[in-house]
Design a protein around this motif. Structure first.
Motif, PDB file in Angstrom:
ATOM      1  N   ALA A 141    -116.883-122.777  15.176  1.00 42.59           N
ATOM      2  CA  ALA A 141    -116.635-121.773  14.134  1.00 42.59           C
ATOM      3  C   ALA A 141    -115.215-121.870  13.590  1.00 42.59           C
ATOM      4  CB  ALA A 141    -116.904-120.378  14.693  1.00 42.59           C
ATOM      5  N   ASN A 142    -114.269-122.321  14.420  1.00 47.10           N
ATOM      6  CA  ASN A 142    -112.881-122.378  13.951  1.00 47.10           C
ATOM      7  C   ASN A 142    -112.522-123.688  13.248  1.00 47.10           C
ATOM      8  OD1 ASN A 142    -113.065-123.789  16.337  1.00 47.10           O
ATOM      9  ND2 ASN A 142    -111.291-122.818  17.324  1.00 47.10           N
ATOM     10  N   ALA A 143    -113.468-124.599  13.121  1.00 47.02           N
ATOM     11  CA  ALA A 143    -113.202-125.841  12.364  1.00 47.02           C
ATOM     12  C   ALA A 143    -113.586-125.603  10.899  1.00 47.02           C
ATOM     13  CB  ALA A 143    -114.014-126.992  12.948  1.00 47.02           C
TER      14      ALA A 143
ATOM     15  N   PRO B 185    -108.970-132.539   9.984  1.00 49.75           N
ATOM     16  CA  PRO B 185    -108.202-133.671  10.514  1.00 49.75           C
ATOM     17  C   PRO B 185    -107.518-133.370  11.854  1.00 49.75           C
ATOM     18  CG  PRO B 185    -107.869-133.500   8.167  1.00 49.75           C
ATOM     19  CD  PRO B 185    -108.620-132.256   8.581  1.00 49.75           C
ATOM     20  N   ARG B 186    -107.129-132.094  12.053  1.00 53.58           N
ATOM     21  CA  ARG B 186    -106.480-131.766  13.329  1.00 53.58           C
ATOM     22  C   ARG B 186    -107.480-131.887  14.484  1.00 53.58           C
ATOM     23  NH1 ARG B 186    -104.028-125.963  14.486  1.00 53.58           N
ATOM     24  NH2 ARG B 186    -104.995-125.719  12.463  1.00 53.58           N
ATOM     25  N   PHE B 187    -108.672-131.369  14.286  1.00 53.65           N
ATOM     26  CA  PHE B 187    -109.709-131.489  15.315  1.00 53.65           C
ATOM     27  C   PHE B 187    -110.035-132.971  15.577  1.00 53.65           C
ATOM     28  CE2 PHE B 187    -110.300-127.091  14.238  1.00 53.65           C
ATOM     29  CZ  PHE B 187    -110.844-126.501  15.365  1.00 53.65           C
ATOM     30  N   ILE B 188    -110.145-133.728  14.485  1.00 58.10           N
ATOM     31  CA  ILE B 188    -110.483-135.147  14.620  1.00 58.10           C
ATOM     32  C   ILE B 188    -109.397-135.884  15.403  1.00 58.10           C
ATOM     33  CG2 ILE B 188    -110.648-137.293  13.284  1.00 58.10           C
ATOM     34  CD1 ILE B 188    -112.238-135.710  11.164  1.00 58.10           C
TER      35      ILE B 188
END
Ligand SMILES: *[C@@H]1O[C@H](CO)[C@@H](O)[C@H](O)[C@H]1NC(C)=O
Ligand SMILES: *[C@@H]1O[C@H](CO)[C@@H](O)[C@H](O)[C@H]1NC(C)=O
Ligand SMILES: *[C@@H]1O[C@H](CO)[C@@H](O)[C@H](O)[C@H]1NC(C)=O
Ligand SMILES: *[C@@H]1O[C@H](CO)[C@@H](O)[C@H](O)[C@H]1NC(C)=O
Ligand SMILES: *[C@@H]1O[C@H](CO)[C@@H](O)[C@H](O)[C@H]1NC(C)=O
Length: 397
Positions: free
Chosen positions: A290-292, A298-301
């Motif tokens: 939900a927070n992506a 790009p930060r998650f990736i």
């Protein structure tokens, strides 16, 4: 976010102008070494294994209320199932699909397959037909015409590996701790190895003997390390070691891509000597988070790319990922997010294969657009989202 991304891309070395970035085999005797081999690619999902989400219109008109191939074929019988599936095998992936991908630097094809194309398991409702003929045609074309590398993936296994349609059928977990299912799985492995051995370029193939093995029936853990129990991990390792012995019996240079559920790569080190010809396969999806959002994807990736690098025991690869976020999707950020993924996974692992080559679904996503806007590589190419991807990504972040 910017600092992290810049630090990441600052150390990237651009490949010189070649048609594709893979280091693929060109002679019968050259095999890839995943410690040096690299490239990026796509999955040909929904071709030789069926999933209800991939081609919505086709599914609802032909499969109607069936949840998976198993329940469809149970209802209508194998002959009728063949009448639906044979045209799919023949037309869904064609040589012009491969040409389009090659023209945009795709050098790796991960091809998910149903075990029923390799073995005839008594009692199984999955359809066995002419899948091998179509696979041979496309794989020969991709490897000999375009120098692509093919990962042959046993997406399902006898009994069911994860309770999902993709593991055999919804609600099937029978692969776990069942030595008959293990034995039949190894027969499927033998059949894949024979297929590779008989190819014009056997070195252009990697064997992936299992996909997303999950024994935790609480689906809220799916995608996390808790999806696989310790007892399950030991059963899985027993299988992978048996697969490695089968590979040795044919040609030990054929790499084994091990999809280790959703455990961190380091978790697997203790089970092996480190000398095995293994590449670990990690899968990363953002739509359940939900927070992506499109803006912060790009930060998650990047975090996933770093955590996928492993401890150096085995090379790693990101065999599945996509760019739909759990919140606030934005059409305009798709190109940037795609490039971020291809570049980041290429920097920290040996590369990646996007899920999926095609995707047809009008289901709405949070934010802008529908599912097919975020899951179809062919559409990304048609819309120009991948033009100049490797050369230009520094200026895009
Ligand atoms: C390609 O693979 C060969 C054999 O593994 C290796 O010697 C060579 O350095 C690789 N080239 C690149 C550009 O990775
Ligand atoms: C689908 O519909 C058929 C006929 O209407 C019915 O017999 C069958 O049980 C249904 N299957 C599922 C999985 O709902
Ligand atoms: C074990 O797996 C085989 C093959 O899938 C199946 O026929 C058999 O029923 C399973 N046995 C048990 C005890 O679940
Ligand atoms: C996003 O949420 C997950 C829990 O669902 C949490 O583990 C993670 O740290 C969060 N990430 C960011 C960047 O906020
Ligand atoms: C393919 O890669 C080459 C070399 O990096 C680059 O010049 C070209 O723009 C790329 N083409 C596409 C369509 O991505």
């Amino acid at each position: 976010m910017h600092l992290l991304i810049l630090a990441l891309f600052g150390v990237l070395r651009l490949p010189t102008a070649t048609a594709y970035i893979g280091n693929t085999s060109t002679t019968k005797d050259s095999f890839v070494n995943w410690r040096t081999f690299t490239g990026h690619g796509v999955n040909l999902g929904g071709w030789l294994e069926q999933e209800s989400t991939i081609s919505r219109q086709w599914w609802t008109t032909t499969f109607q209320n069936a949840t998976d191939e198993w329940s469809l074929c149970s209802q209508i019988g194998s002959a009728q199932c063949g009448a639906i599936l044979e045209p799919r095998f023949k037309t869904y992936i064609k040589t012009d699909t491969i040409d389009l991908l090659a023209s945009h630097n795709v050098s790796i094809l991960r091809i998910p397959t149903s075990y029923a194309m390799w073995i005839s398991l008594p009692g199984s409702k999955l359809y066995s037909g002419n899948q091998k003929t179509y696979l041979r045609h496309i794989a020969e074309y991709a490897t000999t015409t375009h120098g692509m590398h093919v990962i042959l993936d046993l997406h399902s296994l006898p009994g069911g590996t994860n309770g999902l349609d993709i593991g055999e059928a919804v609600g099937h977990w029978g692969w776990w701790h069942n030595s008959t299912a293990m034995e039949w799985s190894l027969r499927a492995v033998d059949a894949v190895l024979e297929f590779i051995d008989q190819a014009s370029l056997p070195g252009s193939y990697t064997l992936s003997p299992i996909n997303e093995p999950v024994d935790n029936r609480d689906f809220s853990t799916f995608g996390s390390p808790a999806a696989l129990s310790e007892a399950g991990a030991r059963w899985l390792v027993k299988y992978i070691k048996a697969v490695l012995r089968r590979v040795q019996g044919v040609d030990g240079r054929i790499p084994v891509m091990f999809q280790g559920s959703f455990k961190e790569p380091e978790y697997w080190t203790k089970f092996f000597t480190g000398d095995e010809n293994i590449v670990l396969d990690l899968h990363h999806y953002y739509y359940p988070l939900a927070n992506a959002t499109a803006a912060n994807l790009p930060r998650f990736i990047c975090e996933d790319a770093k955590s996928s690098a492993g401890d150096g025991t085995f090379p790693t690869f990101v065999g599945e990922w996509s760019i739909e976020a759990g919140g606030a999707n934005e059409l305009a950020l798709r190109g940037r997010n795609l490039r971020a993924g291809i570049a980041a996974f290429g920097r920290f692992t040996r590369g990646s294969s996007f899920w999926n080559v095609k995707f047809q679904s009008e289901e709405v996503t949070p934010g802008e657009g529908v599912k097919e806007d975020y899951w179809s590589y062919e559409e990304f190419i048609r819309q120009g989202l991948l033009e100049g991807e490797i050369r230009d990504y520094r200026s895009l972040i």
